[in-house]
Design a protein around this motif. Sequence first.
Motif, PDB file in Angstrom:
ATOM      1  N   GLY A 137      41.454  37.604  31.133  1.00 24.60           N
ATOM      2  CA  GLY A 137      42.558  37.350  31.596  1.00 24.60           C
ATOM      3  C   GLY A 137      43.777  37.846  30.651  1.00 24.60           C
ATOM      4  O   GLY A 137      45.063  37.511  31.037  1.00 24.60           O
ATOM      5  N   ALA A 196      46.151  36.316  38.370  1.00 27.63           N
ATOM      6  CA  ALA A 196      44.585  35.691  38.081  1.00 27.63           C
ATOM      7  C   ALA A 196      44.714  34.303  38.289  1.00 27.63           C
ATOM      8  O   ALA A 196      43.613  33.663  38.353  1.00 27.63           O
ATOM      9  CB  ALA A 196      44.710  35.773  36.669  1.00 27.63           C
ATOM     10  N   CYS A 227      42.749  30.437  34.453  1.00 27.16           N
ATOM     11  CA  CYS A 227      42.946  31.220  35.627  1.00 27.16           C
ATOM     12  C   CYS A 227      41.953  32.070  35.902  1.00 27.16           C
ATOM     13  O   CYS A 227      41.304  32.070  37.089  1.00 27.16           O
ATOM     14  CB  CYS A 227      44.316  31.954  35.841  1.00 27.16           C
ATOM     15  SG  CYS A 227      45.500  30.703  35.745  1.00 27.16           S
ATOM     16  N   SER A 228      41.502  33.214  35.056  1.00 23.62           N
ATOM     17  CA  SER A 228      40.592  34.104  35.638  1.00 23.62           C
ATOM     18  C   SER A 228      39.138  33.564  35.826  1.00 23.62           C
ATOM     19  O   SER A 228      38.389  34.258  36.609  1.00 23.62           O
ATOM     20  CB  SER A 228      40.531  35.335  34.472  1.00 23.62           C
ATOM     21  OG  SER A 228      39.920  34.756  33.248  1.00 23.62           O
ATOM     22  N   ASP A 234      51.844  37.520  34.761  1.00 24.75           N
ATOM     23  CA  ASP A 234      50.581  37.828  35.660  1.00 24.75           C
ATOM     24  C   ASP A 234      49.827  36.486  36.237  1.00 24.75           C
ATOM     25  O   ASP A 234      48.877  36.109  35.705  1.00 24.75           O
ATOM     26  CB  ASP A 234      49.689  38.718  34.754  1.00 24.75           C
ATOM     27  CG  ASP A 234      48.381  38.863  35.542  1.00 24.75           C
ATOM     28  OD1 ASP A 234      48.438  39.061  36.836  1.00 24.75           O
ATOM     29  OD2 ASP A 234      47.400  39.255  34.732  1.00 24.75           O
TER      30      ASP A 234
END
Length: 195
Positions: free
Chosen positions: A5, A44, A128-129, A41
Amino acid sequence: MVAAGAGELPGNVALTANVGAPDMGGRAVNGTEPGLYATGDSAACDTAALSNRLMADPAAAAAWAGVFGISTASIPYYLNTLTPVVLTADTWVTNHTFASGRANPFQAILQRGTAVYVDAAGVPRAVCSCSNPLAPPAAAPIGGYRLEGQPWPGDQTRSVTRVAYADQHVTDVAGTTTLVPGAPAPRRARRSCRC
């Protein structure tokens, strides 16, 4: 290994070097410090997908919820209280992997540019990823850990950021930055998240 991520941030997006307090071989800062996080971003960070994935796997949901001391039924609500952000500094956390029906803690340094969920106090709570839950870093010097994994460009293990948690607070007292430390945690460190 580069943290999952981790993405590029503009050069002018960073936490200033003069905030925080030297602590355990890193720099402690409050979770609300300006410049600590960036937006960007958040692709993710799919809260609904994370909630659905956890709720579809009762063992993983129980382990994930156990890190935060909540019930599995509270996971969707808890996730909706978190905000997706991007780290602007390499950040030391206690990360978790899921194995044998348990969330297993390990010390990790998440790379600048990694998308994470933070709580209302600005404390990282999940990657998040890969959805790994995050907790406070160990209350022990980072120099006491054997680091695993490949360093990334610009990696400076001795200048990582530790976000002050509920049992810690970074403040200015008579012109001196002060940190009230919290309780110890497991002693094992890695350079990146294991998803």
